[in-house]
Motif scaffolding. Structure first.
Motif, PDB file in Angstrom:
ATOM      1  N   PHE A 112      -0.692  14.254  -0.908  1.00 49.96           N
ATOM      2  CA  PHE A 112      -1.372  14.624   0.334  1.00 49.96           C
ATOM      3  C   PHE A 112      -2.765  14.003   0.451  1.00 49.96           C
ATOM      4  O   PHE A 112      -3.341  13.977   1.536  1.00 49.96           O
ATOM      5  N   ASP A 113      -3.298  13.521  -0.664  1.00 52.36           N
ATOM      6  CA  ASP A 113      -4.619  12.883  -0.635  1.00 52.36           C
ATOM      7  C   ASP A 113      -4.445  11.430  -0.185  1.00 52.36           C
ATOM      8  O   ASP A 113      -4.560  10.483  -0.969  1.00 52.36           O
ATOM      9  N   TYR A 114      -4.173  11.256   1.100  1.00 51.83           N
ATOM     10  CA  TYR A 114      -3.858   9.927   1.636  1.00 51.83           C
ATOM     11  C   TYR A 114      -5.119   9.090   1.790  1.00 51.83           C
ATOM     12  O   TYR A 114      -6.102   9.534   2.388  1.00 51.83           O
ATOM     13  N   ARG A 115      -5.086   7.873   1.256  1.00 52.57           N
ATOM     14  CA  ARG A 115      -6.191   6.931   1.403  1.00 52.57           C
ATOM     15  C   ARG A 115      -5.748   5.707   2.211  1.00 52.57           C
ATOM     16  O   ARG A 115      -6.434   5.287   3.128  1.00 52.57           O
ATOM     17  N   ASP A 116      -4.611   5.130   1.842  1.00 52.77           N
ATOM     18  CA  ASP A 116      -4.060   3.992   2.563  1.00 52.77           C
ATOM     19  C   ASP A 116      -2.585   3.886   2.216  1.00 52.77           C
ATOM     20  O   ASP A 116      -2.109   4.517   1.265  1.00 52.77           O
ATOM     21  N   SER A 117      -1.855   3.115   2.988  1.00 53.64           N
ATOM     22  CA  SER A 117      -0.402   3.039   2.814  1.00 53.64           C
ATOM     23  C   SER A 117      -0.004   2.432   1.480  1.00 53.64           C
ATOM     24  O   SER A 117       1.004   2.831   0.877  1.00 53.64           O
ATOM     25  N   HIS A 118      -0.778   1.478   0.980  1.00 55.13           N
ATOM     26  CA  HIS A 118      -0.433   0.826  -0.285  1.00 55.13           C
ATOM     27  C   HIS A 118      -0.670   1.761  -1.472  1.00 55.13           C
ATOM     28  O   HIS A 118       0.109   1.775  -2.425  1.00 55.13           O
ATOM     29  N   SER A 119      -1.734   2.543  -1.423  1.00 61.69           N
ATOM     30  CA  SER A 119      -1.957   3.545  -2.469  1.00 61.69           C
ATOM     31  C   SER A 119      -0.864   4.595  -2.449  1.00 61.69           C
ATOM     32  O   SER A 119      -0.438   5.085  -3.505  1.00 61.69           O
ATOM     33  N   LEU A 120      -0.397   4.941  -1.251  1.00 58.05           N
ATOM     34  CA  LEU A 120       0.700   5.903  -1.139  1.00 58.05           C
ATOM     35  C   LEU A 120       1.955   5.373  -1.809  1.00 58.05           C
ATOM     36  O   LEU A 120       2.613   6.088  -2.586  1.00 58.05           O
ATOM     37  N   MET A 121       2.309   4.114  -1.533  1.00 52.95           N
ATOM     38  CA  MET A 121       3.512   3.547  -2.126  1.00 52.95           C
ATOM     39  C   MET A 121       3.359   3.410  -3.642  1.00 52.95           C
ATOM     40  O   MET A 121       4.307   3.655  -4.401  1.00 52.95           O
ATOM     41  N   THR A 122       2.171   3.050  -4.091  1.00 45.57           N
ATOM     42  CA  THR A 122       1.925   2.960  -5.530  1.00 45.57           C
ATOM     43  C   THR A 122       2.085   4.315  -6.197  1.00 45.57           C
ATOM     44  O   THR A 122       2.693   4.431  -7.270  1.00 45.57           O
ATOM     45  N   PHE A 123       1.548   5.356  -5.553  1.00 48.16           N
ATOM     46  CA  PHE A 123       1.667   6.705  -6.114  1.00 48.16           C
ATOM     47  C   PHE A 123       3.129   7.109  -6.234  1.00 48.16           C
ATOM     48  O   PHE A 123       3.562   7.601  -7.291  1.00 48.16           O
ATOM     49  N   VAL A 124       3.903   6.929  -5.171  1.00 45.97           N
ATOM     50  CA  VAL A 124       5.304   7.345  -5.193  1.00 45.97           C
ATOM     51  C   VAL A 124       6.068   6.570  -6.257  1.00 45.97           C
ATOM     52  O   VAL A 124       6.862   7.141  -7.022  1.00 45.97           O
ATOM     53  N   TRP A 149      -1.462   4.319 -13.124  1.00 40.40           N
ATOM     54  CA  TRP A 149      -1.481   2.873 -12.910  1.00 40.40           C
ATOM     55  C   TRP A 149      -2.107   2.154 -14.101  1.00 40.40           C
ATOM     56  O   TRP A 149      -1.575   1.141 -14.565  1.00 40.40           O
ATOM     57  N   VAL A 150      -3.234   2.654 -14.587  1.00 42.70           N
ATOM     58  CA  VAL A 150      -3.891   2.036 -15.742  1.00 42.70           C
ATOM     59  C   VAL A 150      -2.981   2.100 -16.960  1.00 42.70           C
ATOM     60  O   VAL A 150      -2.874   1.125 -17.730  1.00 42.70           O
ATOM     61  N   LYS A 151      -2.303   3.227 -17.144  1.00 41.08           N
ATOM     62  CA  LYS A 151      -1.380   3.361 -18.265  1.00 41.08           C
ATOM     63  C   LYS A 151      -0.260   2.319 -18.169  1.00 41.08           C
ATOM     64  O   LYS A 151       0.106   1.686 -19.166  1.00 41.08           O
ATOM     65  N   ASN A 152       0.250   2.103 -16.963  1.00 42.45           N
ATOM     66  CA  ASN A 152       1.317   1.120 -16.760  1.00 42.45           C
ATOM     67  C   ASN A 152       0.819  -0.292 -17.062  1.00 42.45           C
ATOM     68  O   ASN A 152       1.514  -1.088 -17.711  1.00 42.45           O
ATOM     69  N   VAL A 153      -0.391  -0.608 -16.600  1.00 42.56           N
ATOM     70  CA  VAL A 153      -0.946  -1.945 -16.845  1.00 42.56           C
ATOM     71  C   VAL A 153      -1.205  -2.160 -18.334  1.00 42.56           C
ATOM     72  O   VAL A 153      -0.905  -3.234 -18.875  1.00 42.56           O
TER      73      VAL A 153
END
Length: 733
Positions: free
Chosen positions: A316-328, A673-677
């Motif tokens: 629900f903490d929407y910032r931008d569409s790309h962050s949303l897709m990354t989160f999901v 994300w950092v963990k994945n990288v």
């Protein structure tokens, strides 16, 4: 019951029938069949196969009774249970509930409880109808231990009702993900939610004033409180109230230490669970055994359920569409993957009532994505265009064409998010169909781009070094092409995670991943060129505003990050492709016998998802083989090139790991994300070490020597990153 000895031949006393034992002839014929060969009679129909099921076989006939066995369980529901027995039954019910969340049916889990069956049969309409002891001699005051168990069971059933309803309302795969079948049983839908919560709280208060052992009293009361909170959580979760729901999930999580600490106080009551109850269910399946999940496993699953439920609300903490897709994407890639209930909750938050995250229209998120990718501060996305009603005005036509595009693209865009919410196998399978739709969307968008030129008055780029023809932007089709390429990469990368490819195919599939990511990098460079051109024009304009400047800055930041990620991907893929090609030349990767196919057929199978795609075009098998094997280079040359590519990928990953959340467009999921990288960085470092080890062994062996190495390829979950399969190389004597 499961005697392996064959039954005696039937004795049929009929002049018209002569029985013959064909066991020996059948065995002899079966021994002549090759492994993998299938013999099928085309006239043996489904009706005949069902008719061949043997009646009175305990594995197939739910009505079969052993000698002396009765149809019903003679269980005394009026018997007063000891507190430790109630605790043992409650813990077993929690274990069965978690088994249901894991994907097992109710018939093998919760519905095997005689107490649950007593409550549900017949269907109760009020709480007074849920009493266990319904005899005329039943006492007016229900014993406290039975009331405690009844309150917990009623709360459990109502919880299952909310969970089942949410799962059925969203997209999932029956039997594969979750079994919603209730076998014609009503899960207390008619009984008011608040009355059940009151029963749980009242019973917990009665326990506080009882003379039960303090430790048992604490354990029983805590479990009733847990059930009340769990019931409130699943009821509130549907409302998309992030603050309240997160507090409830965290409160639920606080009960886990208590469960682990007090479970040894309980006493199991195995006779209160029976597989015979399956005979009373509206089911056509054969009888199945009760699913037993250990309490430790149940507690671990419950704890993960609570953590994932709380973390899911960060969407629900929407910032931008790309962050949303990354989160999901990162949320759904957790190991183990979030349970089906949590995944369906996420779908509900994303798409419920066709409102994104409960407050945004689909147009808002689509325009946000278009604006941040290809159309920053562009007139095509200007909301004022909708107010124009003059058909001759270019803005009127721009609004009409963009609305056509949104109607065509919205479903495809949302389907990406919906697809990511499925299990890992289904994600890949669905993406294979989705990219065809995006390919068609790209073609449709090209026509709209051409129509929009006459309204936007776009001036092409004329550069003879690029093309003899004028170069136009094609923003809508460029956006569609970008997402199509991204999904094609995911298909290949998920293939590594799901272990679809054989070991000798890894070099080829990493080469294809290299081609896809390189194509995406070039496409991003093209988009960036047009954005920079528009940005230069914008900065020279006297009406340039702060908002428009921020939009251009955001788009350029996204393009720069995406290019860094794409170049890192193709560098890493190039290194692994060369490494596996070198190992194949050294005969260190065994090739399994394939009597039913050859290399050409396997190439067609692997590339089947991409056959219907126009761009990028598939190369021929001969060209594919030449590019992967690189026969013009020697082994040391291959390994040297692999080291250079891996070093470049390592630098890229190191840069990515230091980016801020807004720079990497992972706001809301930066930790994941950092963990994945960093996992990818570890895999890259290990790749460098492996290449150096192989190169050293090849140099030591010389031209005619044998390379004394052993190669082990780790399975999924055993390496540093599931998408980067790095072989483990060890020296042998």
């Amino acid at each position: 019951m499961y005697d392996s000895a064959p039954p005696a031949a039937p004795k049929l006393n009929s002049k018209g029938i002569m029985a013959t034992d064909i066991t020996q002839q059948f065995t002899a014929a079966a021994e002549q069949i090759d492994l993998g060969q299938l013999i099928k009679d085309p006239f043996f129909t489904l009706f005949e196969s069902v008719g061949a099921l043997e009646i009175m076989d305990p594995k197939m006939d739910s009505g079969f009774l052993e000698p002396g066995e009765t149809m019903e369980d003679n269980y005394d529901y009026s018997a007063v249970l000891l507190p430790e027995e109630v605790l043992g039954i409650i813990d077993q019910l929690l274990s069965h509930e978690m088994a249901w969340h894991m994907g097992h049916p109710l018939s093998q889990t919760i519905f095997t409880s005689l107490y649950i069956d007593r409550i549900l049969s017949p269907c109760p309409l009020i709480l007074d109808h849920t009493l266990f002891d319904r005899s005329e001699s039943a006492p007016s005051d229900e014993p406290l231990t039975l009331q405690t168990l009844r309150a917990y069971c009623v709360g459990l059933i109502k919880t299952c009702h909310y969970v089942n309803s949410r799962v059925k309302a969203e997209h999932f795969y029956e039997e594969e993900d979750f079994v919603t079948h209730t076998y014609n049983r009503n899960l207390l839908e008619a009984i008011d939610h608040d009355s059940i919560v009151d029963l749980l709280e009242t019973t917990a208060n009665l326990l506080s004033g009882s003379d039960i052992d303090p430790d048992l009293k604490y354990a029983l009361r805590s479990r009733l409180e847990l059930r009340a909170v769990f019931l409130k959580t699943v009821e509130v979760a549907d409302s998309r109230s992030a603050t309240e729901t997160k507090g409830l999930w965290e409160e639920l999580l606080s009960f886990v230490p208590m469960l682990k600490k007090t479970h040894n106080l309980g006493k199991a009551v195995p006779q209160s669970f029976s597989v015979k109850l399956q005979r009373k269910l509206a089911s056509t399946i054969p009888p199945r055994p009760i699913v037993h999940v250990s309490l430790d496993a149940a507690h671990a699953h419950f704890e993960k359920l609570c953590r994932d439920g709380a973390d899911c609300l960060q969407v629900f903490d929407y910032r931008d569409s790309h962050s949303l897709m990354t989160f999901v994407f990162l949320f759904q890639s957790r190991k183990p993957q979030p349970s089906v209930y949590i995944r369906t909750l996420l779908q509900h938050y994303l798409f419920g009532d066709m409102i994104v995250l409960g407050s945004m229209s689909i147009r808002q998120i689509l325009d946000d994505d278009l604006g941040s990718t290809v159309l920053p501060a562009d007139q095509l996305l200007d909301r004022d265009n909708d107010e124009i009603e003059v058909p001759t005005d270019p803005r009127f036509n721009m609004a009409a064409s963009m609305e056509i595009f949104r109607q065509r693209a919205a479903q495809s865009y949302l389907d990406i998010l919906r697809t990511i919410c499925q299990n890992r196998c289904r994600i890949r399978r669905t993406l294979c169909h989705s990219i065809v739709d995006w390919d068609n969307l790209q073609l449709d968008s090209e026509e709209l781009d051409q129509e929009l030129r006459q309204f936007t008055k776009e001036q092409p780029i004329v550069d003879r070094s690029l093309s003899n023809e004028p170069v136009y932007e094609f923003p809508l089709s460029s956006w569609a092409y970008f997402y199509k390429l991204r999904q094609m990469e995911w298909i290949v990368q998920l293939g590594f995670e799901l272990e679809i490819y054989q070991h000798d195919e890894l070099a080829g599939m990493y080469w294809y991943l290299l081609q896809l990511s390189k194509t995406r990098a070039r496409h991003l460079e093209r988009i960036r060129g047009f954005v920079m051109r528009k940005y230069s024009t914008f900065r020279r304009s006297p009406s340039a505003g702060t908002v428009e400047h921020q939009q251009f800055t955001k788009t350029l930041a996204l393009l720069n990050y995406s290019m860094l990620e794409a170049t890192t991907t193709y560098g890493f893929a190039d290194a692994l492709s060369c490494l596996f090609a070198a190992l194949a030349r050294l005969a260190l990767i065994p090739i399994q016998p394939r009597p039913y196919g050859d290399a050409t057929m396997r190439y067609e199978v692997r590339m089947k998802p991409f056959h219907g795609i126009g761009l990028p075009e598939l190369v021929s098998f001969d060209e594919f083989t030449r590019q992967v094997e690189q026969p013009e280079d020697d082994i040391l040359g291959l390994l040297s090139y692999a080291m250079e590519a891996a070093a470049g990928a390592k630098k890229g990953l190191e840069v990515m790991s230091k980016l801020k959340a807004e720079e990497a467009f992972c706001q809301g999921s930066q930790e994941s994300w950092v963990k994945n990288v960093k996992e990818g960085l570890k895999a890259c470092i290990f790749t460098n070490i492996t290449i150096a080890t192989v190169k050293k062994a090849v140099e030591a062996a010389g031209e005619s020597g044998t390379v004394k190495l052993k190669v082990d390829i780790p399975p999924t979950g055993k390496g540093y990153h599931d998408w980067w399969v790095v072989p483990k190389v060890t020296a042998v004597a």
